[in-house]
Design an enzyme around this catalytic site. Structure first.
Site, PDB file in Angstrom:
ATOM      1  N   ARG A 171     -68.188 -52.640   6.382  1.00 48.98           N
ATOM      2  CA  ARG A 171     -66.866 -52.502   5.744  1.00 48.98           C
ATOM      3  C   ARG A 171     -66.280 -53.866   5.393  1.00 48.98           C
ATOM      4  NH1 ARG A 171     -64.713 -47.910   9.125  1.00 48.98           N
ATOM      5  NH2 ARG A 171     -63.324 -49.248  10.299  1.00 48.98           N
ATOM      6  N   ARG A 175     -68.969 -63.465   2.423  1.00 51.25           N
ATOM      7  CA  ARG A 175     -69.013 -64.264   1.192  1.00 51.25           C
ATOM      8  C   ARG A 175     -69.458 -65.674   1.478  1.00 51.25           C
ATOM      9  NH1 ARG A 175     -63.373 -62.781   0.655  1.00 51.25           N
ATOM     10  NH2 ARG A 175     -63.335 -60.738  -0.359  1.00 51.25           N
ATOM     11  N   ARG A 248     -61.099 -42.587  18.624  1.00 47.98           N
ATOM     12  CA  ARG A 248     -60.490 -43.690  19.360  1.00 47.98           C
ATOM     13  C   ARG A 248     -58.999 -43.619  19.085  1.00 47.98           C
ATOM     14  NH1 ARG A 248     -62.662 -46.063  23.383  1.00 47.98           N
ATOM     15  NH2 ARG A 248     -61.809 -48.135  22.932  1.00 47.98           N
ATOM     16  N   ARG A 279     -55.664 -56.950  18.512  1.00 49.22           N
ATOM     17  CA  ARG A 279     -54.997 -57.828  17.562  1.00 49.22           C
ATOM     18  C   ARG A 279     -53.483 -57.788  17.736  1.00 49.22           C
ATOM     19  NH1 ARG A 279     -56.881 -54.308  12.213  1.00 49.22           N
ATOM     20  NH2 ARG A 279     -55.773 -52.422  12.789  1.00 49.22           N
ATOM     21  N   GLU A 299     -52.123 -54.346  19.800  1.00 53.56           N
ATOM     22  CA  GLU A 299     -52.879 -53.088  19.702  1.00 53.56           C
ATOM     23  C   GLU A 299     -53.923 -53.000  20.815  1.00 53.56           C
ATOM     24  OE1 GLU A 299     -54.473 -52.345  15.802  1.00 53.56           O
ATOM     25  OE2 GLU A 299     -52.539 -52.739  14.832  1.00 53.56           O
ATOM     26  N   TYR A 347     -63.018 -41.690   8.324  1.00 51.52           N
ATOM     27  CA  TYR A 347     -62.143 -42.840   8.193  1.00 51.52           C
ATOM     28  C   TYR A 347     -61.897 -43.044   6.699  1.00 51.52           C
ATOM     29  CZ  TYR A 347     -59.900 -47.291   8.529  1.00 51.52           C
ATOM     30  OH  TYR A 347     -58.978 -48.292   8.419  1.00 51.52           O
ATOM     31  N   ASP A 349     -59.534 -44.624   3.742  1.00 48.69           N
ATOM     32  CA  ASP A 349     -58.432 -45.500   3.355  1.00 48.69           C
ATOM     33  C   ASP A 349     -57.462 -44.707   2.483  1.00 48.69           C
ATOM     34  OD1 ASP A 349     -58.737 -48.000   4.580  1.00 48.69           O
ATOM     35  OD2 ASP A 349     -60.355 -48.556   3.214  1.00 48.69           O
TER      36      ASP A 349
HETATM   37  P1  FAD Z   1     -52.072 -38.420   8.358  1.00 43.44           P
HETATM   38  O1  FAD Z   1     -51.337 -39.589   7.881  1.00 43.44           O
HETATM   39  O2  FAD Z   1     -52.666 -38.404   9.669  1.00 43.44           O
HETATM   40  O3  FAD Z   1     -51.174 -37.127   8.119  1.00 43.44           O
HETATM   41  C1  FAD Z   1     -51.454 -35.884   8.718  1.00 43.44           C
HETATM   42  C2  FAD Z   1     -50.123 -35.304   9.170  1.00 43.44           C
HETATM   43  O4  FAD Z   1     -50.339 -33.971   9.629  1.00 43.44           O
HETATM   44  C3  FAD Z   1     -49.494 -36.069  10.336  1.00 43.44           C
HETATM   45  O5  FAD Z   1     -48.168 -36.416  10.011  1.00 43.44           O
HETATM   46  C4  FAD Z   1     -49.545 -35.072  11.475  1.00 43.44           C
HETATM   47  O6  FAD Z   1     -48.453 -35.199  12.359  1.00 43.44           O
HETATM   48  C5  FAD Z   1     -49.509 -33.743  10.738  1.00 43.44           C
HETATM   49  N1  FAD Z   1     -50.075 -32.627  11.496  1.00 43.44           N
HETATM   50  C6  FAD Z   1     -51.288 -32.594  12.123  1.00 43.44           C
HETATM   51  N2  FAD Z   1     -51.455 -31.411  12.725  1.00 43.44           N
HETATM   52  C7  FAD Z   1     -50.336 -30.668  12.457  1.00 43.44           C
HETATM   53  C8  FAD Z   1     -49.926 -29.363  12.824  1.00 43.44           C
HETATM   54  N3  FAD Z   1     -50.693 -28.562  13.598  1.00 43.44           N
HETATM   55  N4  FAD Z   1     -48.725 -28.912  12.393  1.00 43.44           N
HETATM   56  C9  FAD Z   1     -47.923 -29.719  11.624  1.00 43.44           C
HETATM   57  N5  FAD Z   1     -48.273 -30.964  11.261  1.00 43.44           N
HETATM   58  C10 FAD Z   1     -49.464 -31.437  11.682  1.00 43.44           C
HETATM   59  N6  FAD Z   1     -55.772 -47.236   5.000  1.00 43.44           N
HETATM   60  C11 FAD Z   1     -55.660 -48.190   4.050  1.00 43.44           C
HETATM   61  O7  FAD Z   1     -55.837 -47.908   2.864  1.00 43.44           O
HETATM   62  N7  FAD Z   1     -55.315 -49.471   4.393  1.00 43.44           N
HETATM   63  C12 FAD Z   1     -55.091 -49.843   5.685  1.00 43.44           C
HETATM   64  O8  FAD Z   1     -54.777 -51.009   5.954  1.00 43.44           O
HETATM   65  C13 FAD Z   1     -55.216 -48.851   6.701  1.00 43.44           C
HETATM   66  N8  FAD Z   1     -55.006 -49.176   7.992  1.00 43.44           N
HETATM   67  C14 FAD Z   1     -55.160 -48.216   8.944  1.00 43.44           C
HETATM   68  C15 FAD Z   1     -54.962 -48.573  10.278  1.00 43.44           C
HETATM   69  C16 FAD Z   1     -55.127 -47.634  11.280  1.00 43.44           C
HETATM   70  C17 FAD Z   1     -54.882 -48.014  12.712  1.00 43.44           C
HETATM   71  C18 FAD Z   1     -55.553 -46.329  10.933  1.00 43.44           C
HETATM   72  C19 FAD Z   1     -55.823 -45.313  12.003  1.00 43.44           C
HETATM   73  C20 FAD Z   1     -55.732 -45.964   9.617  1.00 43.44           C
HETATM   74  C21 FAD Z   1     -55.541 -46.893   8.600  1.00 43.44           C
HETATM   75  N9  FAD Z   1     -55.681 -46.557   7.264  1.00 43.44           N
HETATM   76  C22 FAD Z   1     -55.563 -47.524   6.310  1.00 43.44           C
HETATM   77  C23 FAD Z   1     -55.948 -45.166   6.851  1.00 43.44           C
HETATM   78  C24 FAD Z   1     -54.640 -44.367   6.546  1.00 43.44           C
HETATM   79  O9  FAD Z   1     -53.859 -44.305   7.707  1.00 43.44           O
HETATM   80  C25 FAD Z   1     -55.008 -42.959   6.064  1.00 43.44           C
HETATM   81  O10 FAD Z   1     -55.780 -43.049   4.895  1.00 43.44           O
HETATM   82  C26 FAD Z   1     -53.812 -42.027   5.759  1.00 43.44           C
HETATM   83  O11 FAD Z   1     -52.771 -42.167   6.668  1.00 43.44           O
HETATM   84  C27 FAD Z   1     -54.312 -40.610   5.776  1.00 43.44           C
HETATM   85  O12 FAD Z   1     -53.324 -39.701   5.359  1.00 43.44           O
HETATM   86  P2  FAD Z   1     -53.487 -38.166   5.757  1.00 43.44           P
HETATM   87  O13 FAD Z   1     -52.365 -37.452   5.101  1.00 43.44           O
HETATM   88  O14 FAD Z   1     -54.861 -37.704   5.515  1.00 43.44           O
HETATM   89  O15 FAD Z   1     -53.331 -38.128   7.362  1.00 43.44           O
HETATM   90  N1  UDP Z   2     -64.609 -56.571  13.280  1.00 44.48           N
HETATM   91  C1  UDP Z   2     -65.001 -57.574  14.137  1.00 44.48           C
HETATM   92  N2  UDP Z   2     -64.208 -58.669  14.289  1.00 44.48           N
HETATM   93  C2  UDP Z   2     -63.038 -58.811  13.648  1.00 44.48           C
HETATM   94  C3  UDP Z   2     -62.637 -57.792  12.753  1.00 44.48           C
HETATM   95  C4  UDP Z   2     -63.444 -56.679  12.594  1.00 44.48           C
HETATM   96  O1  UDP Z   2     -66.047 -57.483  14.747  1.00 44.48           O
HETATM   97  O2  UDP Z   2     -62.345 -59.830  13.852  1.00 44.48           O
HETATM   98  C5  UDP Z   2     -65.468 -55.378  13.142  1.00 44.48           C
HETATM   99  C6  UDP Z   2     -65.082 -54.261  14.119  1.00 44.48           C
HETATM  100  O3  UDP Z   2     -66.264 -53.628  14.541  1.00 44.48           O
HETATM  101  C7  UDP Z   2     -64.269 -53.336  13.261  1.00 44.48           C
HETATM  102  C8  UDP Z   2     -64.991 -53.450  11.916  1.00 44.48           C
HETATM  103  O4  UDP Z   2     -65.372 -54.830  11.854  1.00 44.48           O
HETATM  104  O5  UDP Z   2     -64.288 -52.014  13.748  1.00 44.48           O
HETATM  105  C9  UDP Z   2     -64.150 -53.055  10.722  1.00 44.48           C
HETATM  106  O6  UDP Z   2     -63.007 -53.875  10.685  1.00 44.48           O
HETATM  107  P1  UDP Z   2     -61.669 -53.431  10.009  1.00 44.48           P
HETATM  108  O7  UDP Z   2     -60.768 -54.610   9.959  1.00 44.48           O
HETATM  109  O8  UDP Z   2     -61.991 -52.709   8.758  1.00 44.48           O
HETATM  110  O9  UDP Z   2     -61.088 -52.434  11.091  1.00 44.48           O
HETATM  111  P2  UDP Z   2     -59.760 -51.550  10.994  1.00 44.48           P
HETATM  112  O10 UDP Z   2     -58.778 -52.253  10.110  1.00 44.48           O
HETATM  113  O11 UDP Z   2     -60.228 -50.274  10.464  1.00 44.48           O
HETATM  114  O12 UDP Z   2     -59.296 -51.495  12.399  1.00 44.48           O
END
Ligand code: FAD
Ligand code: UDP
Length: 365
Positions: A171, A175, A248, A279, A299, A347, A349
């Site tokens: 992911r 570079r 997780r 982080r 986190e 997963y 985005d």
């Molecule tokens: P969710 O946002 O999970 O929405 C689902 C909703 O359904 C929730 O509000 C939940 O409460 C509700 N729900 C579930 N079950 C029920 C139920 N039974 N009844 C009523 N409501 C319910 N993407 C990026 O592009 N850039 C990033 O930098 C990025 N960073 C991330 C960092 C983290 C830590 C994580 C975990 C994800 C990250 N993502 C990122 C991904 C991004 O969060 C998701 O793509 C996006 O939030 C997904 O939207 P969704 O609607 O599918 O799910």
């Molecule tokens: N990763 C790592 N070191 C770092 C950052 C990322 O080893 O400093 C690895 C780690 O395994 C992570 C993966 O690269 O799960 C993807 O990183 P990303 O930043 O996409 O993770 P996210 O934003 O989804 O937490």
């Protein structure tokens, strides 16, 4: 029926579907179990700072259609993600690029970097990396792996790097130029008014009921609409009848500090095993904030158990097989369509979630 669609979940997937349905004159009801909209991209404004409550979110995409779509609902700033990795007292630029290699080895040219990496893995003879460790070693060599990948990854996933799939590390860009942009995508930024406002705009004109868990009111809910768009966990929908999909989870420790600038960057990764968090996010730097105080979140990654928020699906063979069996059940549903990151156990985005929602709208509406 009172509604054409009942949408379970007010996250990005549900909100895009609601917007598109409304445009075509369909009537939707959104039920959301949390006390707020926007799912995991929810941001809360505290003292002028947008705090990303469920983890930092940076919008990035190469999909022009998706970029134009979100820009109809939000104006984006020019933030470019460039995290810093901290290993003990040493600081490195991410993603892995010439700045990282130059600091690690005191070298200047791509040729020198490639030679060092090749020398560090010459005796391993990796042709087809079988796991994350082999993949990482073959890409960046032993020093970068030991200092910047191994500890971080094992904290993040709670598993040995040998037991994780290679794709996780792919992911990240690698570079041989001096370029600290964490993404290769053409478009990138953060909504200037925050992600919650973006979702609010998508949901304008659609009825939303907060604090409503669909699974606790399944029968009444089903009677309200012809069809259901379900964006919750797929295994939970089936009462975990085939088994539990692993995730997780993350615990966020958030505090406001009486200083203007704590770490000088939005994202600092702590890559050594001994530091318990993965982080620290300093939220104001996503928006070039100049407020007198600052808010940071540490986190802590941990294994998900029932009742926790599910964050990262653990896409190993066992879970992917189990998901395929749930998927087969889901595909036989006549009234229910599963979507979003939890409904797809993927997963995803944000740009992929929008693209998937728009694709579904194309078929369904
Ligand atoms: P969710 O946002 O999970 O929405 C689902 C909703 O359904 C929730 O509000 C939940 O409460 C509700 N729900 C579930 N079950 C029920 C139920 N039974 N009844 C009523 N409501 C319910 N993407 C990026 O592009 N850039 C990033 O930098 C990025 N960073 C991330 C960092 C983290 C830590 C994580 C975990 C994800 C990250 N993502 C990122 C991904 C991004 O969060 C998701 O793509 C996006 O939030 C997904 O939207 P969704 O609607 O599918 O799910
Ligand atoms: N990763 C790592 N070191 C770092 C950052 C990322 O080893 O400093 C690895 C780690 O395994 C992570 C993966 O690269 O799960 C993807 O990183 P990303 O930043 O996409 O993770 P996210 O934003 O989804 O937490």
């Amino acid at each position: 029926m009172k509604y054409d669609y009942l949408i379970v979940g007010a996250g990005l997937f549900g909100a895009v579907f609601a917007r598109e349905a409304a445009k075509r004159g369909r009537k939707c009801l959104v039920v959301e179990k949390r006390n707020h909209i926007a799912g995991n991209i929810y941001c809360e404004e505290i003292h002028g700072i947008q705090v990303h409550r469920y983890g930092a979110h940076i919008f990035h995409t190469s999909d022009k259609k998706v970029w134009e779509y979100v820009n109809e609902y939000a104006e984006f700033n020019h933030y470019i993600n460039s995290p810093i990795a901290r290993y003990r007292e040493e600081l490195y630029n991410l993603p892995f690029n010439m700045n990282t290699f130059s600091k690690m080895w005191g070298i200047a040219t791509p040729r020198e970097a490639r030679d060092i990496i090749a020398a560090q893995i010459a005796d391993l003879h990796i042709t087809q990396p079988k796991n994350l460790e082999e993949q990482a070693l073959s890409l960046v060599g032993r020093d970068v792996y030991e200092k910047l990948i191994k500890g971080y990854t094992e904290k993040q996933w709670g598993r040995d790097c040998k037991d994780l799939p290679a794709f996780i590390i792919r992911r990240l860009p690698l570079r041989f130029t001096y370029d600290n942009n964490y993404f290769n995508d053409r478009y990138q930024g953060i909504p200037m008014e925050g992600y919650t406002r973006l979702v609010e705009k998508l949901l304008e004109g659609t009825e939303v009921r907060l604090n409503t868990n669909y699974l606790e009111h399944r029968e009444e809910c089903n009677e309200l609409a012809d069809k259901i768009i379900y964006t919750g966990m797929i295994d939970q929908y089936y009462d975990y009848s085939l088994g539990v999909l692993e995730y997780r989870s993350v615990r966020f420790e958030t505090e406001e500090l009486e200083m203007e600038n704590y770490q000088g960057n939005a994202v600092v990764n702590y890559t050594e095993r001994e530091v318990p968090y993965t982080r620290i996010i300093e939220h104001k730097h996503f928006a070039f904030g100049t407020q007198p105080t600052t808010i940071i979140s540490r986190e802590y990654s941990r294994e998900w158990k029932r009742g926790d928020e599910p964050y990262y699906p653990v896409n190993n063979e066992k879970n992917d097989d189990l998901y395929a069996r749930y998927r087969a059940m889901a595909d036989r549903e006549e009234k229910v369509i599963f979507g979003g990151r939890l409904g797809s156990y993927k997963y995803y985005d944000m740009d992929k979630v929008i693209a998937a929602a728009l694709e579904l709208c194309g078929k369904e509406l």
